[in-house]
Design a protein around this motif. Structure first.
Motif, PDB file in Angstrom:
ATOM      1  N   ASP A 273       0.848  -1.198   0.000  1.00  0.00           N
ATOM      2  CA  ASP A 273       0.000   0.000   0.000  1.00  0.00           C
ATOM      3  C   ASP A 273       0.887   1.252   0.000  1.00  0.00           C
ATOM      4  O   ASP A 273       1.984   1.256   0.570  1.00  0.00           O
ATOM      5  CB  ASP A 273      -0.895   0.025   1.234  1.00  0.00           C
ATOM      6  CG  ASP A 273      -1.835  -1.182   1.281  1.00  0.00           C
ATOM      7  OD1 ASP A 273      -2.045  -1.790   0.215  1.00  0.00           O
ATOM      8  OD2 ASP A 273      -2.334  -1.504   2.375  1.00  0.00           O
ATOM      9  N   GLY A 274       0.390   2.286  -0.570  1.00  0.00           N
ATOM     10  CA  GLY A 274       1.129   3.544  -0.530  1.00  0.00           C
ATOM     11  C   GLY A 274       1.259   4.046   0.893  1.00  0.00           C
ATOM     12  O   GLY A 274       2.316   4.491   1.327  1.00  0.00           O
ATOM     13  N   GLU A 275       0.166   3.971   1.624  1.00  0.00           N
ATOM     14  CA  GLU A 275       0.150   4.315   3.037  1.00  0.00           C
ATOM     15  C   GLU A 275      -1.073   3.654   3.664  1.00  0.00           C
ATOM     16  O   GLU A 275      -2.079   3.401   2.994  1.00  0.00           O
ATOM     17  CB  GLU A 275       0.128   5.823   3.258  1.00  0.00           C
ATOM     18  CG  GLU A 275      -1.065   6.530   2.629  1.00  0.00           C
ATOM     19  CD  GLU A 275      -1.000   8.033   2.861  1.00  0.00           C
ATOM     20  OE1 GLU A 275      -1.560   8.486   3.866  1.00  0.00           O
ATOM     21  OE2 GLU A 275      -0.370   8.720   2.031  1.00  0.00           O
ATOM     22  N   SER A 276      -0.997   3.332   4.945  1.00  0.00           N
ATOM     23  CA  SER A 276      -2.107   2.670   5.627  1.00  0.00           C
ATOM     24  C   SER A 276      -1.975   2.892   7.133  1.00  0.00           C
ATOM     25  O   SER A 276      -0.903   3.252   7.631  1.00  0.00           O
ATOM     26  CB  SER A 276      -2.120   1.169   5.310  1.00  0.00           C
ATOM     27  OG  SER A 276      -0.885   0.583   5.688  1.00  0.00           O
ATOM     28  N   SER A 277      -3.077   2.655   7.834  1.00  0.00           N
ATOM     29  CA  SER A 277      -3.096   2.786   9.293  1.00  0.00           C
ATOM     30  C   SER A 277      -3.785   1.575   9.890  1.00  0.00           C
ATOM     31  O   SER A 277      -4.705   1.001   9.291  1.00  0.00           O
ATOM     32  CB  SER A 277      -3.835   4.070   9.709  1.00  0.00           C
ATOM     33  OG  SER A 277      -3.179   5.222   9.208  1.00  0.00           O
ATOM     34  N   PHE A 278      -3.368   1.174  11.074  1.00  0.00           N
ATOM     35  CA  PHE A 278      -3.951   0.011  11.732  1.00  0.00           C
ATOM     36  C   PHE A 278      -3.621   0.068  13.226  1.00  0.00           C
ATOM     37  O   PHE A 278      -2.721   0.799  13.663  1.00  0.00           O
ATOM     38  CB  PHE A 278      -3.412  -1.288  11.124  1.00  0.00           C
ATOM     39  CG  PHE A 278      -1.917  -1.326  10.966  1.00  0.00           C
ATOM     40  CD1 PHE A 278      -1.099  -1.757  12.007  1.00  0.00           C
ATOM     41  CD2 PHE A 278      -1.322  -0.912   9.771  1.00  0.00           C
ATOM     42  CE1 PHE A 278       0.272  -1.777  11.866  1.00  0.00           C
ATOM     43  CE2 PHE A 278       0.061  -0.930   9.629  1.00  0.00           C
ATOM     44  CZ  PHE A 278       0.862  -1.365  10.672  1.00  0.00           C
ATOM     45  N   ASP A 279      -4.365  -0.697  14.019  1.00  0.00           N
ATOM     46  CA  ASP A 279      -4.121  -0.813  15.455  1.00  0.00           C
ATOM     47  C   ASP A 279      -3.307  -2.072  15.722  1.00  0.00           C
ATOM     48  O   ASP A 279      -3.536  -3.117  15.105  1.00  0.00           O
ATOM     49  CB  ASP A 279      -5.443  -0.877  16.233  1.00  0.00           C
ATOM     50  CG  ASP A 279      -6.220   0.429  16.143  1.00  0.00           C
ATOM     51  OD1 ASP A 279      -5.575   1.484  16.010  1.00  0.00           O
ATOM     52  OD2 ASP A 279      -7.461   0.382  16.206  1.00  0.00           O
ATOM     53  N   VAL A 280      -2.402  -1.975  16.675  1.00  0.00           N
ATOM     54  CA  VAL A 280      -1.537  -3.105  17.002  1.00  0.00           C
ATOM     55  C   VAL A 280      -1.189  -3.032  18.494  1.00  0.00           C
ATOM     56  O   VAL A 280      -1.178  -1.954  19.084  1.00  0.00           O
ATOM     57  CB  VAL A 280      -0.251  -3.073  16.135  1.00  0.00           C
ATOM     58  CG1 VAL A 280       0.573  -1.839  16.431  1.00  0.00           C
ATOM     59  CG2 VAL A 280       0.572  -4.333  16.325  1.00  0.00           C
ATOM     60  N   VAL A 281      -0.937  -4.192  19.080  1.00  0.00           N
ATOM     61  CA  VAL A 281      -0.494  -4.253  20.473  1.00  0.00           C
ATOM     62  C   VAL A 281       0.987  -4.604  20.482  1.00  0.00           C
ATOM     63  O   VAL A 281       1.389  -5.638  19.947  1.00  0.00           O
ATOM     64  CB  VAL A 281      -1.296  -5.292  21.278  1.00  0.00           C
ATOM     65  CG1 VAL A 281      -0.750  -5.399  22.701  1.00  0.00           C
ATOM     66  CG2 VAL A 281      -2.773  -4.928  21.298  1.00  0.00           C
ATOM     67  N   ILE A 282       1.786  -3.730  21.083  1.00  0.00           N
ATOM     68  CA  ILE A 282       3.230  -3.938  21.154  1.00  0.00           C
ATOM     69  C   ILE A 282       3.630  -4.086  22.618  1.00  0.00           C
ATOM     70  O   ILE A 282       3.500  -3.147  23.403  1.00  0.00           O
ATOM     71  CB  ILE A 282       3.997  -2.767  20.510  1.00  0.00           C
ATOM     72  CG1 ILE A 282       3.577  -2.597  19.051  1.00  0.00           C
ATOM     73  CG2 ILE A 282       5.499  -2.981  20.611  1.00  0.00           C
ATOM     74  CD1 ILE A 282       4.211  -1.404  18.369  1.00  0.00           C
ATOM     75  N   ASN A 283       4.066  -5.285  23.002  1.00  0.00           N
ATOM     76  CA  ASN A 283       4.460  -5.556  24.385  1.00  0.00           C
ATOM     77  C   ASN A 283       3.382  -5.142  25.383  1.00  0.00           C
ATOM     78  O   ASN A 283       3.660  -4.528  26.411  1.00  0.00           O
ATOM     79  CB  ASN A 283       5.780  -4.852  24.717  1.00  0.00           C
ATOM     80  CG  ASN A 283       6.961  -5.490  24.011  1.00  0.00           C
ATOM     81  OD1 ASN A 283       7.015  -6.704  23.853  1.00  0.00           O
ATOM     82  ND2 ASN A 283       7.890  -4.670  23.565  1.00  0.00           N
ATOM     83  N   GLY A 284       2.137  -5.452  25.033  1.00  0.00           N
ATOM     84  CA  GLY A 284       1.029  -5.160  25.930  1.00  0.00           C
ATOM     85  C   GLY A 284       0.491  -3.757  25.837  1.00  0.00           C
ATOM     86  O   GLY A 284      -0.471  -3.413  26.547  1.00  0.00           O
ATOM     87  N   THR A 285       1.047  -2.913  24.978  1.00  0.00           N
ATOM     88  CA  THR A 285       0.617  -1.523  24.865  1.00  0.00           C
ATOM     89  C   THR A 285      -0.180  -1.316  23.580  1.00  0.00           C
ATOM     90  O   THR A 285       0.377  -1.447  22.474  1.00  0.00           O
ATOM     91  CB  THR A 285       1.823  -0.573  24.859  1.00  0.00           C
ATOM     92  OG1 THR A 285       2.575  -0.760  26.059  1.00  0.00           O
ATOM     93  CG2 THR A 285       1.358   0.880  24.785  1.00  0.00           C
ATOM     94  N   PRO A 286      -1.479  -1.001  23.669  1.00  0.00           N
ATOM     95  CA  PRO A 286      -2.256  -0.693  22.458  1.00  0.00           C
ATOM     96  C   PRO A 286      -1.671   0.530  21.746  1.00  0.00           C
ATOM     97  O   PRO A 286      -1.441   1.565  22.379  1.00  0.00           O
ATOM     98  CB  PRO A 286      -3.663  -0.417  23.009  1.00  0.00           C
ATOM     99  CG  PRO A 286      -3.693  -1.091  24.348  1.00  0.00           C
ATOM    100  CD  PRO A 286      -2.303  -0.962  24.888  1.00  0.00           C
ATOM    101  N   THR A 287      -1.452   0.386  20.460  1.00  0.00           N
ATOM    102  CA  THR A 287      -0.753   1.428  19.709  1.00  0.00           C
ATOM    103  C   THR A 287      -1.427   1.644  18.364  1.00  0.00           C
ATOM    104  O   THR A 287      -1.840   0.690  17.712  1.00  0.00           O
ATOM    105  CB  THR A 287       0.723   1.024  19.483  1.00  0.00           C
ATOM    106  OG1 THR A 287       1.335   0.751  20.741  1.00  0.00           O
ATOM    107  CG2 THR A 287       1.493   2.126  18.775  1.00  0.00           C
ATOM    108  N   GLN A 288      -1.515   2.905  17.952  1.00  0.00           N
ATOM    109  CA  GLN A 288      -1.982   3.238  16.614  1.00  0.00           C
ATOM    110  C   GLN A 288      -0.761   3.325  15.705  1.00  0.00           C
ATOM    111  O   GLN A 288       0.166   4.098  15.973  1.00  0.00           O
ATOM    112  CB  GLN A 288      -2.734   4.566  16.618  1.00  0.00           C
ATOM    113  CG  GLN A 288      -4.051   4.514  17.385  1.00  0.00           C
ATOM    114  CD  GLN A 288      -4.759   5.858  17.364  1.00  0.00           C
ATOM    115  OE1 GLN A 288      -4.129   6.907  17.247  1.00  0.00           O
ATOM    116  NE2 GLN A 288      -6.073   5.824  17.482  1.00  0.00           N
TER     117      GLN A 288
END
Length: 527
Positions: A273-288
């Protein structure tokens, strides 16, 4: 001031609290009030034995203690002395913990930090209250602090930006985004750096040509990771906030999936994709997260600000509670000397001044950890490494802060290459952690590292319950505390130890003791 009625024996009191200095103050105040302190204990288990032997009429019981906390000990104490008045000492406010204590058998509660005079008056009120009648409400001289809950204050950690070649971070031509998203803020920062905008806002003060876009992003309140646009997504660079989120694992050339597999999976899915956004959990921390393609690289923007606000609020609450203990002792000492200093013996005055020294050191430890955590987050941790004898640092820490016996064993007398003050800070946190959560005997051992000839290990051992297995993966994270923990703490101590050890070319590890307890091992380069 209260006193025993003429011709009657004084009221017999047992004090159970893990802070020696607070017990000293309460003993002096209760004695001046005409009561007799017949026993003391520093944890719930020892307190039960003390109550069994002394059969007191009043028990002052702290809720937050090692080995066995006050809530665990209270039912047994109630069975041992059914007619005694049990008053809990709460550092958690007068709502959740104190109300629970009242439900299971306490006759009253006291907020730590109240004036000693009011504590004595309240104890007398509870003594005079008939059993079964509503408990008197303690009068507080000031507003109750923010209530601390048992919610886990967790965060991911790291220190400093990674190292590696600088690649262009300017987005590909034609890329557009919302004016307030993190990509736009990053692009604007890069553009200003590339254009040579003044550091202080003065158009005449230009950035040196060797200042990179990553220098401009080093202070950004969001994470930015640049990875190679190939299947393994090897790390090219990461700013300090990104390192904090991924626990400082974003080293140059490391595949993204080795330390952030969920993030790597999303990047693989959106790679074209040229650009995209998604939610992810990194080491227990919800992150945009947001992804943008560059020339041969992929830029990953990580915004965990929403979760950070909650973590910050919990951290402020727990830190405030941690500070209240030493402050209560310092205020109590001042009150005692003001009201009864002329009647004290030289020995009593010396003990009180020793209390002032110890509690001031504890406050210094808390503020040092807060400042160090801030430096780590900004990526500007400063060190002054030099040859240091571990024994000298260990002796300085033990003699300054603790009354308990800590055994020191030197099996390797080589000096280590470290910052002397930072080494003392690490030892203070490790030994303090053992005293707070473990139990005696406590041992600090200096030994050779069998795996590295050029390294020395400093091992701190206690004989407590050890770290719960489900909490061990989060043990060294910022503001992390085990769920349901009664003992107070900022949640920064072990995070600071790990960050300082890694910054000085060392490591820190935890393992359960062979017969129980905890074993923390700091490994540092030998001189």
């Amino acid at each position: 001031m209260i006193s025993a009625a003429e011709g009657t024996s004084p009221v017999r009191v047992v004090i159970i609290d893990d802070t020696y200095d607070l017990r000293e103050l309460l003993r002096l105040a209760l004695t001046r009030g005409g009561m007799e302190v017949v026993g003391e204990a520093g944890d719930g288990l020892s307190g039960i034995e003390c109550v069994r032997l002394e059969k007191p009429e009043v028990v002052l019981l702290d809720l937050s203690m090692p080995v066995m906390d006050g809530l665990e000990a209270l039912p047994t104490i109630r069975r041992l002395v059914p007619q005694a008045k049990i008053i809990v000492l709460s550092g958690f406010g007068a709502t959740q913990m104190s109300e629970k204590a009242m439900t299971i058998g306490a006759d009253g509660y006291l907020q730590k930090g109240m004036a000693l005079k009011r504590i004595i008056e309240y104890v007398q009120d509870v003594i005079e209250t008939p059993r079964g009648a509503p408990a008197p409400s303690p009068t507080r001289p000031h507003q109750t602090p923010t209530q601390t809950t048992d919610s886990e204050a967790e965060s991911s950690v790291g220190s400093g930006s990674g190292s590696g070649p600088m690649l262009s971070l300017v987005p590909s031509d034609g890329a557009e985004s919302a004016p307030d998203d993190v990509e736009t803020r990053a692009a604007e920062a890069i553009a200003r750096a590339a254009a040579g905008a003044g550091r202080s806002g003065d158009p005449g003060e230009h950035v040196s040509p060797d200042v990179s876009a990553w220098d401009a992003l080093a202070m950004a309140p969001y994470g930015v990771i640049e990875v190679a646009d190939e299947p393994l997504f090897r790390i090219v660079h990461a700013n300090p906030m990104a390192q904090r989120l991924v626990e400082n694992h974003a080293r140059f050339g490391t595949p993204l999936g080795t330390f952030a597999p969920e993030l790597a999976s999303h990047v693989a899915f959106h790679r074209l994709d040229g650009e995209s956004s998604f939610d992810v959990v990194i080491n227990g921390t919800p992150t945009q997260a947001s992804l943008r393609r560059g020339k041969g690289t992929l830029l990953i923007y990580l915004d965990s600000s929403s979760e950070d606000i909650g973590i910050l609020r919990r951290a402020i609450a727990t830190t405030a509670q941690e500070i209240r203990g030493p402050v209560a002792v310092l205020c109590g000492v001042a009150e005692s000397i003001t009201e009864a200093g002329d009647d004290m013996t030289d020995s009593q005055r010396r003990r009180l001044m020793s209390s002032v020294t110890r509690q001031s050191r504890m406050l210094d430890t808390i503020t040092a950890d807060l400042l160090t955590a801030a430096e780590i987050q900004r990526g500007d941790l400063h060190l002054d490494p030099q040859p240091v004898q571990p024994l000298a640092a260990i002796d300085a820490v033990i003699s300054d802060r603790y009354l308990v016996t800590v055994s020191v064993q030197i099996e390797d007398d080589r000096a280590v290459f470290a910052d002397p003050l930072r080494l003392e800070q690490m030892l203070t946190n490790l030994i303090g952690n053992a005293l707070k959560y473990g139990r005696a005997p406590y041992v600090v051992r200096v030994e050779s590292d069998p795996d590295r000839a050029g390294a020395v290990r400093i091992v701190v051992v206690d004989s407590g319950e050890g770290v719960p297995e489900d909490f061990r993966p989060r043990l060294f994270r910022e503001f992390a505390r085990p769920s349901g923990a009664v003992s107070t703490g900022t949640g920064l101590g072990l995070f600071v130890v790990r960050s300082l050890a890694e910054a000085q070319g060392g490591t820190v590890e935890y393992e359960p003791g062979p017969q129980g307890g905890s074993v923390f091992t700091v490994t540092l380069p030998a001189v």
